[in-house]
Design a protein around this motif. Structure first.
Motif, PDB file in Angstrom:
ATOM      1  N   MET A  58       0.826  -1.197   0.000  1.00  0.00           N
ATOM      2  CA  MET A  58       0.000   0.000   0.000  1.00  0.00           C
ATOM      3  C   MET A  58       0.864   1.254   0.000  1.00  0.00           C
ATOM      4  O   MET A  58       0.578   2.209  -0.726  1.00  0.00           O
ATOM      5  CB  MET A  58      -0.926   0.007   1.224  1.00  0.00           C
ATOM      6  N   ARG A  59       1.901   1.237   0.798  1.00  0.00           N
ATOM      7  CA  ARG A  59       2.800   2.408   0.824  1.00  0.00           C
ATOM      8  C   ARG A  59       3.361   2.670  -0.561  1.00  0.00           C
ATOM      9  O   ARG A  59       3.376   3.802  -1.056  1.00  0.00           O
ATOM     10  CB  ARG A  59       3.960   2.169   1.812  1.00  0.00           C
ATOM     11  N   LYS A 117      -9.915   2.664   0.194  1.00  0.00           N
ATOM     12  CA  LYS A 117      -8.637   2.241  -0.384  1.00  0.00           C
ATOM     13  C   LYS A 117      -8.696   2.037  -1.891  1.00  0.00           C
ATOM     14  O   LYS A 117      -7.671   1.916  -2.543  1.00  0.00           O
ATOM     15  CB  LYS A 117      -8.150   0.963   0.299  1.00  0.00           C
ATOM     16  N   ASP A 118      -9.900   1.965  -2.425  1.00  0.00           N
ATOM     17  CA  ASP A 118      -9.984   1.808  -3.874  1.00  0.00           C
ATOM     18  C   ASP A 118     -10.109   3.170  -4.568  1.00  0.00           C
ATOM     19  O   ASP A 118     -10.647   3.291  -5.648  1.00  0.00           O
ATOM     20  CB  ASP A 118     -11.146   0.889  -4.269  1.00  0.00           C
ATOM     21  N   VAL A 119      -9.615   4.174  -3.911  1.00  0.00           N
ATOM     22  CA  VAL A 119      -9.657   5.530  -4.442  1.00  0.00           C
ATOM     23  C   VAL A 119      -8.852   5.625  -5.750  1.00  0.00           C
ATOM     24  O   VAL A 119      -7.853   4.936  -5.926  1.00  0.00           O
ATOM     25  CB  VAL A 119      -9.093   6.516  -3.388  1.00  0.00           C
ATOM     26  N   SER A 120      -9.303   6.467  -6.637  1.00  0.00           N
ATOM     27  CA  SER A 120      -8.580   6.665  -7.890  1.00  0.00           C
ATOM     28  C   SER A 120      -7.427   7.641  -7.674  1.00  0.00           C
ATOM     29  O   SER A 120      -7.395   8.378  -6.697  1.00  0.00           O
ATOM     30  CB  SER A 120      -9.519   7.220  -8.959  1.00  0.00           C
ATOM     31  N   ARG A 121      -6.522   7.631  -8.632  1.00  0.00           N
ATOM     32  CA  ARG A 121      -5.373   8.528  -8.550  1.00  0.00           C
ATOM     33  C   ARG A 121      -5.839   9.986  -8.494  1.00  0.00           C
ATOM     34  O   ARG A 121      -5.330  10.785  -7.705  1.00  0.00           O
ATOM     35  CB  ARG A 121      -4.467   8.301  -9.768  1.00  0.00           C
ATOM     36  N   GLU A 122      -6.806  10.304  -9.318  1.00  0.00           N
ATOM     37  CA  GLU A 122      -7.294  11.677  -9.404  1.00  0.00           C
ATOM     38  C   GLU A 122      -7.891  12.131  -8.059  1.00  0.00           C
ATOM     39  O   GLU A 122      -7.604  13.217  -7.568  1.00  0.00           O
ATOM     40  CB  GLU A 122      -8.356  11.801 -10.499  1.00  0.00           C
ATOM     41  N   ALA A 123      -8.693  11.256  -7.493  1.00  0.00           N
ATOM     42  CA  ALA A 123      -9.345  11.603  -6.228  1.00  0.00           C
ATOM     43  C   ALA A 123      -8.315  11.754  -5.117  1.00  0.00           C
ATOM     44  O   ALA A 123      -8.423  12.639  -4.263  1.00  0.00           O
ATOM     45  CB  ALA A 123     -10.370  10.534  -5.855  1.00  0.00           C
ATOM     46  N   LEU A 124      -7.309  10.901  -5.162  1.00  0.00           N
ATOM     47  CA  LEU A 124      -6.263  10.947  -4.135  1.00  0.00           C
ATOM     48  C   LEU A 124      -5.531  12.286  -4.170  1.00  0.00           C
ATOM     49  O   LEU A 124      -5.352  12.952  -3.145  1.00  0.00           O
ATOM     50  CB  LEU A 124      -5.279   9.794  -4.355  1.00  0.00           C
ATOM     51  N   ASP A 149      -9.231  -5.288  -7.046  1.00  0.00           N
ATOM     52  CA  ASP A 149     -10.258  -4.268  -7.214  1.00  0.00           C
ATOM     53  C   ASP A 149      -9.862  -2.938  -6.565  1.00  0.00           C
ATOM     54  O   ASP A 149     -10.593  -1.967  -6.655  1.00  0.00           O
ATOM     55  CB  ASP A 149     -11.625  -4.758  -6.700  1.00  0.00           C
ATOM     56  N   HIS A 150      -8.715  -2.935  -5.911  1.00  0.00           N
ATOM     57  CA  HIS A 150      -8.226  -1.676  -5.343  1.00  0.00           C
ATOM     58  C   HIS A 150      -7.083  -1.148  -6.202  1.00  0.00           C
ATOM     59  O   HIS A 150      -6.054  -1.808  -6.339  1.00  0.00           O
ATOM     60  CB  HIS A 150      -7.721  -1.882  -3.917  1.00  0.00           C
ATOM     61  N   ALA A 151      -7.276   0.047  -6.733  1.00  0.00           N
ATOM     62  CA  ALA A 151      -6.262   0.644  -7.592  1.00  0.00           C
ATOM     63  C   ALA A 151      -4.930   0.770  -6.849  1.00  0.00           C
ATOM     64  O   ALA A 151      -3.871   0.536  -7.412  1.00  0.00           O
ATOM     65  CB  ALA A 151      -6.730   2.011  -8.081  1.00  0.00           C
ATOM     66  N   ILE A 174      -7.614 -12.293  -3.548  1.00  0.00           N
ATOM     67  CA  ILE A 174      -8.576 -13.374  -3.331  1.00  0.00           C
ATOM     68  C   ILE A 174      -9.961 -12.824  -3.002  1.00  0.00           C
ATOM     69  O   ILE A 174     -10.974 -13.379  -3.408  1.00  0.00           O
ATOM     70  CB  ILE A 174      -8.080 -14.315  -2.203  1.00  0.00           C
ATOM     71  N   MET A 175      -9.987 -11.687  -2.307  1.00  0.00           N
ATOM     72  CA  MET A 175     -11.270 -11.107  -1.930  1.00  0.00           C
ATOM     73  C   MET A 175     -11.584  -9.905  -2.805  1.00  0.00           C
ATOM     74  O   MET A 175     -11.044  -8.837  -2.601  1.00  0.00           O
ATOM     75  CB  MET A 175     -11.236 -10.650  -0.466  1.00  0.00           C
ATOM     76  N   MET A 176     -12.465 -10.132  -3.781  1.00  0.00           N
ATOM     77  CA  MET A 176     -12.842  -9.015  -4.642  1.00  0.00           C
ATOM     78  C   MET A 176     -14.353  -8.931  -4.732  1.00  0.00           C
ATOM     79  O   MET A 176     -15.049  -9.915  -4.511  1.00  0.00           O
ATOM     80  CB  MET A 176     -12.256  -9.210  -6.042  1.00  0.00           C
TER      81      MET A 176
END
Lengths: 218, 218
Positions: free
Chosen positions: A15-16, A106-113, B11-13, B57-59
Motif C-alpha cells: 500500500m505504501r 482504499k480503492d480511491v482513484s489517482r485523481e481523487a487521491l 479491485d483496489h487501484a 482473493i477477496m474481490m
DNA sequence: TAAAGTTTCAGGGTTTACCCTGATATACTC
DNA sequence: GAGTATATCAGGGTAAACCCTGAAACTTTA
C-alpha cells in the motif's frame, strides 16, 4: 508552487508503494517519508514536519485514529487523511471526533487521491462520495437525537432491540412472535423498522450486525 | 532472460499500483496488464497471455478462487498467485483445490514477491511461511479425520462452500447466482444441501456458522 | 468400466419474508 | 391538553426463500 510534504503510514509495504507510485509524477507533491505504524507516524510527524499525512486506519498496534489524536495534539496544523479498506460507520464517526481532515476508501482513484491532498492542504475537508453518504446519514441521526436525548444503544427502541435479538438467534418471524407473545404482523413491522434504521438489507446482515455489536453470542 | 509476463488483478487501484511499483525495476518481469475484477481477469488471461497472474482473493463479485478455476480451465499453463489480506484456513484449502500455484499475504515484502513470481514461473509452488504453517496444520487435521469418517456428512463440497460464503456475506439467492454465473435454481439446491449437511435451519444460522468457522469476516 | 459423487438446472409447489398504508392504545413530554 | 414516540395489529400485496422430485453432464474413485 510550494511542494506539499506528504507522509505515508501503512503497515503494508504494498500500500505504501502504491500510494507513493500514484504520487510520483505529481510536481507539487513530495513524499517525505513512509512509515509502517502509528507509533512511528507520531515521531515522523515531528521530525519530517509533513503538511499532509496519509494513514491507514486499520494497522497492527495503534490504529490510525489513535495516532491522529496524538499527532493533532502535538501539532494541529498537520492535515491528516485516513484510508480505510471497508467503509464503516463507526470509524467515520470516530475519525470525525479526532479531527481528521479527510477520509478515503482504499480503492480511491489517482485523481481523487491527488484532489484530496490538495483540498486538505488548502484547509478544506475531503470525503469520498461513499463516505459522504454515511456522514450525512450520521448527521441526520444526530440531529434527530438532539431532539430526543432518550436514546437507546443504537437508536433502536427497547422492543425493536428484543426483536433484533430474537431474529439474530435464528428464529423465524412466527417464532419471534410466539416468544414475545405478539402478532407476527407486529414482528414484521419491527423488523422492517430495524432494517431501515440500521441501513441493513436482510436477515443475514442483521445477524452480522448483532454479532458485531455483541447483541448475541456465537 | 525472457521476460515473465505478469497480470495484476485487484479491485483496489492502490494495490495494483503498489504491486506494479514493486515490480517496476525488475528486469526480467514485465507487467502486461492491470484489471480490477475476476471477470476481467478471465478475458485478460486470454488476450494478454500472461505467464503469471497476481490476483487478490477477496474481490467484489467473483472471488480470486472462482476466477482461478475459470482461467485454469481455459489454460492450465498460466501460473496464478493469490494475494490474501488475512490468512484463512478455508481459503487456502479451497485455493489448493483449484490448483493455485502460490499464495501470499498482502504484507509480503518486495523480495518475497519477486521470488514467488520467479519460482512459480519455473514450475514450483510458492507459499509464504505463515501460509505453510496453516497448510501443515490442515494436513495433520485431515490425517486425523481420515481415521474417523463418522463426520463426513458435515463436509461441504467446494461449490457448496462458495455458495455458503456468498450467502453469509448477505447476498440473496439471485445475487449469489449472478456472482457465480449459475442459475438461481442451482443456488437453491446448494443452499438446501448446505443447510441439510450442517444441520442448520435458515440463513441466520448459516451466517452464524460462517462467522464461527471463520468463513467470512465481520 | 462401473459406481459414486459433484455440479448443473427445471417444474411446480408451499411458506416465509418484506413492504406499504393505515389504524388504535398507551405513555411521556412540553 | 396537544404533540410525539412507542407498541400493537390488519389488509393486501410482491418478492424471495424453501422444498421436493427428477435428471443430465461431468469428474473422481473403486
Amino acid at each position: 508552487m510550494k511542494h506539499i510534504r506528504v507522509l505515508l503510514v501503512d503497515d503494508h509495504a504494498l500500500m505504501r508503494e502504491g500510494i507513493a507510485s500514484m504520487l510520483k509524477n505529481v510536481e507539487f507533491i513530495e513524499v517525505v517519508g513512509k512509515v509502517e505504524s502509528g507509533e512511528e507516524a507520531i515521531n515522523a510527524a515531528q521530525e519530517l514536519y509533513p503538511d499532509v499525512i496519509l494513514m491507514d486506519i486499520m494497522m497492527k498496534g495503534m490504529t490510525g485514529i489513535e495516532a491522529t489524536r496524538w499527532i493533532k495534539e502535538q501539532n494541529n496544523n498537520v492535515k491528516i487523511i485516513l484510508l480505510s479498506g471497508e467503509v464503516n460507520q463507526d470509524y467515520i464517526s470516530l475519525s470525525a471526533k479526532v479531527g481528521v481532515n479527510g477520509y478515503l476508501p482504499k480503492d480511491v482513484s489517482r485523481e481523487a487521491l491527488i484532489d484530496a491532498i490538495r483540498k486538505v492542504y488548502g484547509g478544506e475537508k475531503y470525503f469520498s462520495p461513499s463516505i459522504m453518504n454515511i456522514v450525512f446519514e450520521q448527521f441526520y441521526n444526530q440531529e434527530a437525537d438532539e431532539k430526543k436525548p432518550a436514546q437507546k444503544s443504537k437508536e433502536l427502541t427497547t422492543r425493536e432491540f428484543e426483536v433484533l435479538e430474537q431474529v439474530a438467534m435464528g428464529k423465524s418471524n412466527q417464532e419471534v412472535a410466539d416468544a414475545l407473545f405478539i402478532s407476527i404482523k407486529t414482528v414484521e413491522t419491527h423488523k422492517t423498522n430495524i432494517l431501515s434504521k440500521l441501513g441493513l438489507k436482510n436477515t443475514a446482515e442483521l445477524v452480522k450486525y448483532a454479532i458485531k455489536n455483541n447483541i448475541i453470542e456465537l
